[in-house]
Design an enzyme around this catalytic site. Sequence first.
Site, PDB file in Angstrom:
ATOM      1  N   CYS A 114      -4.262 -61.060 -22.666  1.00 27.42           N
ATOM      2  CA  CYS A 114      -5.314 -62.031 -22.302  1.00 27.42           C
ATOM      3  C   CYS A 114      -5.226 -62.493 -20.857  1.00 27.42           C
ATOM      4  O   CYS A 114      -6.198 -63.020 -20.317  1.00 27.42           O
ATOM      5  CB  CYS A 114      -5.291 -63.222 -23.250  1.00 27.42           C
ATOM      6  SG  CYS A 114      -5.653 -62.763 -24.937  1.00 27.42           S
ATOM      7  N   HIS A 250      -9.431 -68.975 -19.420  1.00 28.54           N
ATOM      8  CA  HIS A 250      -9.382 -68.000 -20.513  1.00 28.54           C
ATOM      9  C   HIS A 250      -9.871 -68.700 -21.775  1.00 28.54           C
ATOM     10  O   HIS A 250      -9.550 -69.860 -22.028  1.00 28.54           O
ATOM     11  CB  HIS A 250      -7.946 -67.497 -20.703  1.00 28.54           C
ATOM     12  CG  HIS A 250      -7.785 -66.640 -21.922  1.00 28.54           C
ATOM     13  ND1 HIS A 250      -8.640 -65.591 -22.204  1.00 28.54           N
ATOM     14  CD2 HIS A 250      -6.893 -66.691 -22.943  1.00 28.54           C
ATOM     15  CE1 HIS A 250      -8.265 -65.029 -23.342  1.00 28.54           C
ATOM     16  NE2 HIS A 250      -7.220 -65.673 -23.814  1.00 28.54           N
ATOM     17  N   ASN A 280     -12.426 -65.025 -28.421  1.00 28.66           N
ATOM     18  CA  ASN A 280     -11.432 -64.633 -27.421  1.00 28.66           C
ATOM     19  C   ASN A 280     -11.561 -63.134 -27.170  1.00 28.66           C
ATOM     20  O   ASN A 280     -11.213 -62.325 -28.030  1.00 28.66           O
ATOM     21  CB  ASN A 280     -10.022 -64.987 -27.939  1.00 28.66           C
ATOM     22  CG  ASN A 280      -8.921 -64.618 -26.955  1.00 28.66           C
ATOM     23  OD1 ASN A 280      -9.162 -63.931 -25.968  1.00 28.66           O
ATOM     24  ND2 ASN A 280      -7.711 -65.064 -27.249  1.00 28.66           N
TER      25      ASN A 280
HETATM   26  N1  ACO Z   1      -9.398 -70.161 -42.271  1.00 24.86           N
HETATM   27  C1  ACO Z   1      -8.935 -71.154 -43.056  1.00 24.86           C
HETATM   28  N2  ACO Z   1      -7.663 -71.585 -43.021  1.00 24.86           N
HETATM   29  C2  ACO Z   1      -6.835 -70.987 -42.142  1.00 24.86           C
HETATM   30  C3  ACO Z   1      -7.253 -69.934 -41.297  1.00 24.86           C
HETATM   31  C4  ACO Z   1      -8.596 -69.526 -41.395  1.00 24.86           C
HETATM   32  N3  ACO Z   1      -9.113 -68.545 -40.633  1.00 24.86           N
HETATM   33  N4  ACO Z   1      -6.212 -69.546 -40.529  1.00 24.86           N
HETATM   34  C5  ACO Z   1      -5.168 -70.322 -40.878  1.00 24.86           C
HETATM   35  N5  ACO Z   1      -5.544 -71.186 -41.854  1.00 24.86           N
HETATM   36  C6  ACO Z   1      -4.747 -72.194 -42.511  1.00 24.86           C
HETATM   37  C7  ACO Z   1      -3.268 -71.948 -42.345  1.00 24.86           C
HETATM   38  O1  ACO Z   1      -2.834 -71.043 -43.337  1.00 24.86           O
HETATM   39  C8  ACO Z   1      -2.679 -73.330 -42.501  1.00 24.86           C
HETATM   40  O2  ACO Z   1      -2.622 -73.624 -43.874  1.00 24.86           O
HETATM   41  P1  ACO Z   1      -1.328 -74.385 -44.479  1.00 24.86           P
HETATM   42  O3  ACO Z   1      -1.285 -75.700 -43.744  1.00 24.86           O
HETATM   43  O4  ACO Z   1      -1.655 -74.480 -45.907  1.00 24.86           O
HETATM   44  O5  ACO Z   1      -0.174 -73.491 -44.131  1.00 24.86           O
HETATM   45  C9  ACO Z   1      -3.763 -74.235 -41.901  1.00 24.86           C
HETATM   46  O6  ACO Z   1      -4.975 -73.452 -41.871  1.00 24.86           O
HETATM   47  C10 ACO Z   1      -3.462 -74.722 -40.519  1.00 24.86           C
HETATM   48  O7  ACO Z   1      -3.092 -73.645 -39.719  1.00 24.86           O
HETATM   49  P2  ACO Z   1      -2.490 -73.883 -38.291  1.00 24.86           P
HETATM   50  O8  ACO Z   1      -1.861 -72.628 -37.811  1.00 24.86           O
HETATM   51  O9  ACO Z   1      -1.723 -75.151 -38.289  1.00 24.86           O
HETATM   52  O10 ACO Z   1      -3.811 -74.145 -37.429  1.00 24.86           O
HETATM   53  P3  ACO Z   1      -3.874 -74.577 -35.928  1.00 24.86           P
HETATM   54  O11 ACO Z   1      -4.496 -75.900 -35.826  1.00 24.86           O
HETATM   55  O12 ACO Z   1      -2.574 -74.358 -35.210  1.00 24.86           O
HETATM   56  O13 ACO Z   1      -4.911 -73.519 -35.333  1.00 24.86           O
HETATM   57  C11 ACO Z   1      -5.013 -71.457 -34.098  1.00 24.86           C
HETATM   58  C12 ACO Z   1      -4.637 -72.145 -35.404  1.00 24.86           C
HETATM   59  C13 ACO Z   1      -6.522 -71.589 -33.903  1.00 24.86           C
HETATM   60  C14 ACO Z   1      -4.625 -69.995 -34.177  1.00 24.86           C
HETATM   61  C15 ACO Z   1      -4.276 -72.128 -32.910  1.00 24.86           C
HETATM   62  O14 ACO Z   1      -2.916 -72.276 -33.240  1.00 24.86           O
HETATM   63  C16 ACO Z   1      -4.389 -71.376 -31.606  1.00 24.86           C
HETATM   64  O15 ACO Z   1      -5.440 -71.332 -30.993  1.00 24.86           O
HETATM   65  N6  ACO Z   1      -3.300 -70.817 -31.082  1.00 24.86           N
HETATM   66  C17 ACO Z   1      -3.259 -70.227 -29.722  1.00 24.86           C
HETATM   67  C18 ACO Z   1      -4.025 -68.950 -29.574  1.00 24.86           C
HETATM   68  C19 ACO Z   1      -3.879 -68.439 -28.152  1.00 24.86           C
HETATM   69  O16 ACO Z   1      -3.935 -69.200 -27.187  1.00 24.86           O
HETATM   70  N7  ACO Z   1      -3.619 -67.174 -27.946  1.00 24.86           N
HETATM   71  C20 ACO Z   1      -3.320 -66.721 -26.576  1.00 24.86           C
HETATM   72  C21 ACO Z   1      -4.131 -65.671 -26.110  1.00 24.86           C
HETATM   73  S1  ACO Z   1      -4.328 -64.367 -27.273  1.00 24.86           S
HETATM   74  C22 ACO Z   1      -3.655 -62.900 -26.584  1.00 24.86           C
HETATM   75  O17 ACO Z   1      -3.010 -62.856 -25.580  1.00 24.86           O
HETATM   76  C23 ACO Z   1      -3.843 -61.663 -27.395  1.00 24.86           C
END
Ligand code: ACO
Length: 323
Positions: A114, A250, A280
Site C-alpha cells: 500500500c 492512503h 483500499n
Molecule cells: N463483518 C462483520 N464483523 C466483522 C467483520 C466483517 N467484515 N470483520 C471482522 N468482524 C468482527 C470481528 O470478528 C470481531 O468480532 P469479535 O469481537 O466477536 O471477535 C469484531 O468484528 C471487531 O473486529 P475488530 O478487528 O476489532 O475491528 P476493528 O474495529 O479493528 O476494524 C479493521 C477492523 C477495519 C480491519 C481495522 O482494524 C483496520 O482498518 N485495520 C488497518 C488496515 C490497514 O491500515 N491496512 C494497511 C494497509 S493494507 C496493505 O498494505 C495491504
Amino acid sequence: MTPSARITGSGSYLPARILSNKDLEQIVDTTEDWIFSRSGIRQRHIAAEDEFTSDLALAASREALQSAGRSASEVDLIVVATTTADQVFPSTACLLQERLGIRGCPAFDVQAVCAGFLYALDVVYRYVATGASQCALVVGAETFSRILNWEDRTTCVLFGDGAGAMVVEASDSPGILSSHIHADGTYKDLLCVPVGVSTAYQEILNGRAYTEMQGKEVFRWAVSALGDAVIEVLTTNGMDKAEIDWLVPHQANIRIIKAIAKRLDLSMDQVVVTIDQHGNTSAASVPLAFDAAVKDGRIQSGDKVIFEAFGGGFTWGSMLVQI
Ligand code: ACO
C-alpha cells in the site's frame, strides 16, 4: 541549478464492476453497516476476469499523459508500483512500456504494497532531481481482488481494484519538496500474503495466495507511523501545519485518515477521501485520490499537498509536493 520534479499530469482508471457492501452480505457473514462504520467503505471496483493490472495501468497512463500534454514517445522512465503483477516476469512496467508503443527507456516495478506508490514516486523524484530523467511515468496499479480470500470477512471487505498514474517532469518551478520513505521488516507477519513463487508455487497455481492481516495491530501501527511521517515532512521543510492546503492520504480506513488529519490540525474539508467509493486499492489509492481532486478542481496549481501511505512490510512514507 538542480531541477525540481513536478507533477505535470495525472490519470486514473477504475474497473466497471462495482461491488457494494450490500453485495458482500451475500458473500460473507457481514453487514453493510459493519463495513461502513469500521472502515468508511461503501463500495469498491473489481476487475473483470479478463482484465489485468497492466490493462488498468495502461488506461490510467494514457489519461495522465494526455493531461500532461505529453506523448508516450517523450517518456524516458517508467516505474510501476504493484503487488499484483500480471506475470512473475517481465515486470508490469515492461508490459506497460510495450503497450504504450515505446522502447529503450528503463522500466521496472516497485513492490511496497500500500505504500508502493510513494516508493515509486520517491524513486522517480530522485531520477528527475538528478537529471537522469526528464519525463517520467509513475503508476500505482492493482488487481488486489485476486489475492483476497473471499471467505475471510476480516480482509475481503476492505480492498478494491484500480490504477492511478502521474507524469513527473524536470522543471524550474517547485514540485516535490521532500520525500521520506521507511520500512520495518520485523512486522512482516502482521500484514502479508505468506506464500510466493519461491516458497509455495503450488499455492499460487491453486489460487490460494491470500492476504492475511492482524487488523487491530496494523491499525495502531499505521496511526502512529503515519502521524510521525507527516510531522517529519513538515519539520524537514520548516513548514507550519497551517501552510498545508491538502492531505492526500492512503485510503485504508477513514478512522486512520481522520487521526492523521487531526495530527495536522486539518479540517476534513482539506482531506481527499475516496475510500467510500474505492475501498483500499493498495498502491493505486494515493494517485487515484489525487486525480479525483485534480479533476473536480479542488487541488489547484500552487497548492501544497502532503501524500502519505502505509502498507505491508511494514512500509510507509510521506511526501510534500507543490502542485
Ligand atoms: N463483518 C462483520 N464483523 C466483522 C467483520 C466483517 N467484515 N470483520 C471482522 N468482524 C468482527 C470481528 O470478528 C470481531 O468480532 P469479535 O469481537 O466477536 O471477535 C469484531 O468484528 C471487531 O473486529 P475488530 O478487528 O476489532 O475491528 P476493528 O474495529 O479493528 O476494524 C479493521 C477492523 C477495519 C480491519 C481495522 O482494524 C483496520 O482498518 N485495520 C488497518 C488496515 C490497514 O491500515 N491496512 C494497511 C494497509 S493494507 C496493505 O498494505 C495491504
